[in-house]
Write a protein that holds these residues in place. Structure first.
Motif, short mmCIF file in Angstrom:
data_model
loop_
_atom_site.label_atom_id
_atom_site.label_comp_id
_atom_site.label_asym_id
_atom_site.label_seq_id
_atom_site.Cartn_x
_atom_site.Cartn_y
_atom_site.Cartn_z
N ALA A 1 0.85 -1.18 0.00
CA ALA A 1 0.00 0.00 0.00
C ALA A 1 0.89 1.23 0.00
N PHE A 2 0.35 2.35 -0.47
CA PHE A 2 1.13 3.59 -0.48
C PHE A 2 0.31 4.70 0.16
N HIS A 3 1.02 5.63 0.81
CA HIS A 3 0.36 6.58 1.70
C HIS A 3 0.83 8.00 1.44
N PRO A 4 -0.02 8.99 1.74
CA PRO A 4 0.37 10.39 1.59
C PRO A 4 1.62 10.71 2.41
N GLY A 5 2.38 11.69 1.92
CA GLY A 5 3.57 12.12 2.64
C GLY A 5 4.77 11.24 2.44
N ASN A 6 4.70 10.32 1.47
CA ASN A 6 5.81 9.41 1.18
C ASN A 6 6.12 9.42 -0.31
N ILE A 7 7.40 9.17 -0.62
CA ILE A 7 7.85 9.09 -2.01
C ILE A 7 8.22 7.64 -2.31
N TYR A 8 7.62 7.09 -3.35
CA TYR A 8 7.87 5.70 -3.74
C TYR A 8 8.57 5.71 -5.11
N VAL A 9 9.73 5.08 -5.17
CA VAL A 9 10.56 5.10 -6.37
C VAL A 9 10.56 3.72 -7.03
N ALA A 10 10.38 3.69 -8.34
CA ALA A 10 10.45 2.41 -9.06
C ALA A 10 11.86 1.84 -8.93
N PRO A 11 11.99 0.58 -8.50
CA PRO A 11 13.33 -0.02 -8.36
C PRO A 11 13.92 -0.37 -9.71
N PRO A 12 15.22 -0.66 -9.76
CA PRO A 12 15.84 -1.02 -11.03
C PRO A 12 15.18 -2.21 -11.70
N ASP A 13 15.05 -2.13 -13.02
CA ASP A 13 14.62 -3.25 -13.87
C ASP A 13 13.19 -3.72 -13.58
N ARG A 14 12.36 -2.86 -13.01
CA ARG A 14 10.96 -3.20 -12.77
C ARG A 14 10.08 -2.00 -13.14
N HIS A 15 9.04 -2.26 -13.93
CA HIS A 15 8.01 -1.26 -14.11
C HIS A 15 7.22 -1.15 -12.81
N MET A 16 6.83 0.06 -12.44
CA MET A 16 5.98 0.27 -11.27
C MET A 16 4.62 0.77 -11.75
N ILE A 17 3.57 0.10 -11.33
CA ILE A 17 2.22 0.52 -11.68
C ILE A 17 1.35 0.52 -10.43
N VAL A 18 0.16 1.09 -10.57
CA VAL A 18 -0.85 1.08 -9.52
C VAL A 18 -1.95 0.13 -9.94
N ALA A 19 -2.35 -0.77 -9.06
CA ALA A 19 -3.43 -1.70 -9.35
C ALA A 19 -4.22 -1.95 -8.08
N GLU A 20 -5.51 -1.60 -8.11
CA GLU A 20 -6.41 -1.85 -6.99
C GLU A 20 -5.86 -1.26 -5.69
N GLY A 21 -5.36 -0.03 -5.79
CA GLY A 21 -4.92 0.69 -4.61
C GLY A 21 -3.58 0.26 -4.05
N ARG A 22 -2.83 -0.54 -4.78
CA ARG A 22 -1.52 -0.99 -4.30
C ARG A 22 -0.50 -0.83 -5.43
N LEU A 23 0.76 -0.87 -5.05
CA LEU A 23 1.84 -0.78 -6.03
C LEU A 23 2.19 -2.18 -6.51
N ARG A 24 2.38 -2.32 -7.80
CA ARG A 24 2.83 -3.58 -8.37
C ARG A 24 4.13 -3.35 -9.13
N LEU A 25 5.05 -4.30 -9.02
CA LEU A 25 6.33 -4.26 -9.72
C LEU A 25 6.34 -5.37 -10.74
N LEU A 26 6.60 -5.02 -11.99
CA LEU A 26 6.48 -5.97 -13.08
C LEU A 26 7.75 -6.02 -13.90
N ARG A 27 8.17 -7.23 -14.25
CA ARG A 27 9.31 -7.37 -15.17
C ARG A 27 8.77 -7.69 -16.57
N THR A 28 7.80 -6.90 -16.99
CA THR A 28 7.22 -7.04 -18.30
C THR A 28 8.12 -6.35 -19.33
N PRO A 29 7.83 -6.49 -20.63
CA PRO A 29 8.76 -5.95 -21.63
C PRO A 29 9.05 -4.47 -21.47
#
Length: 342
Positions: A67-95
């Protein structure tokens, strides 16, 4: 105007400095989460530490399904796409998209889908045009679109592309963007909280396939040269030909494609086996020199070896090959697979 419930920011070349300036000027009480994509590829990134060091908002690499919350910075990690899905962060190794993973467009698209008019997208300095299509989607769904003024950017191509293709709400020098973001998120009401979209064409999030589903390819390609193939029918015979001049009947084409598939998969087995050996050699080197990463190298070696065996087993499984059962040949003049009259 709806207040922004989430801020998505994309940057590339020159982005570390720009993001640090932004983080330094934002208040600790910032009323929305900030999601950041910087083009770092697969390289190690210390961006969260750099952002936390200059401003009051804590920054961290995103974790899958958190989950992600106000007042915080969330950075996509190396080699992973970062998306939002159903109110949560998802990390994907898609193309990769736009030669990048992590890329900006996947994040922007998912934020637009999930938040609609309560999303804000910001494009900072960078080369090429990643983020433009994602920002366009945010705009299409009623969100707020912001870019750094290209004349103010160390690398103006990304913000300039967005300015050309998207009807922007704001085009500002970097120094003015923090104040705007505070304004966009101040006094946000409950009605402005995230929305969930199930509209067709939206980003699909399949847990079974790690968030990615295969689309039908634009074209089948030539096994000899990789060019796009055009299908034609002569009588009852299906043929494929490329613009170079390679041509195949359906049966030959199917066999040629399968041979190429097997070659590529066996090459992948070889690369995995070589990675296992390389990591093992690095573990031995680390052990002899007293480094503390011996266990990591051993784990990487074992992982590569395990996956090599799994892939080898996949290659050697029985495959369904309708091209060998004679049906196509039977439909082409009553001949058997050898081409002889019955």
């Amino acid at each position: 105007m709806a207040r922004s419930a989430v801020i998505a920011i994309g940057a590339s070349a020159g982005g570390v400095s720009a993001l640090r300036s932004l983080a330094a000027a934002l208040p600790e009480t910032f009323a929305a989460p900030i999601l950041v994509v910087l083009h770092v590829g697969a390289h190690r990134s210390e961006l969260p530490e750099l952002l936390s060091a200059v401003g009051p908002m804590p920054a961290k690499h995103a974790e899958d399904d958190e989950a992600f919350h106000p007042g915080n910075i969330y950075v996509a990690p190396p080699d992973r796409h970062m998306i939002v899905a159903e109110g949560r962060l998802r990390l994907l190794r898609t193309p990769k998209e736009n030669w990048a993973r992590p890329a900006i467009d996947p994040l922007f698209r998912s934020v637009a889908e999930s938040y609609g008019p309560n999303a804000a997208g910001v494009i900072l300095t960078g080369n090429l045009n990643d983020g433009t299509l994602g920002l366009l989607e945010i705009k299409r769904r009623g969100g707020i679109t912001v870019v750094q003024n290209p004349r103010d950017a160390a690398h103006p191509e990304m913000p300039r592309s967005a300015a050309v293709h998207v009807s922007l709400d704001h085009c500002l020098p970097l120094v003015e963007i923090p104040e705007l973001l505070v304004e966009l998120t101040t006094n946000r009401k409950e009605a402005d909280m995230p929305i969930t979209s199930t509209q067709p064409g939206a980003v699909r999030h399949s847990a079974e396939n790690n968030g990615w589903e295969l689309e039908r390819p634009v074209a089948v390609t030539c096994p000899d040269c990789g060019g796009a193939l055009k299908r034609s029918v002569e009588g009852s015979i299906v043929k494929f030909g490329c613009h170079i001049g390679h041509s195949y009947t359906a049966e030959v084409m199917a066999s040629a494609h399968f041979d190429e598939l097997e070659r590529v998969m066996r090459a992948a087995v070889r690369f995995l086996n070589e990675r296992a050996e390389f990591c093992l050699q690095m573990a031995e080197h680390s052990q002899s020199t007293g480094f503390d990463d011996v266990a990591d190298w051993h784990a990487a070696s074992q992982q590569a070896l395990d996956r090599a065996y799994k892939l080898r087993d996949l290659v050697e499984q029985d495959w369904i090959t309708p091209e060998t059962n004679g049906r196509l040949a039977s439909a082409s003049g009553g001949r058997d697979p050898a081409g002889l009259p019955r």
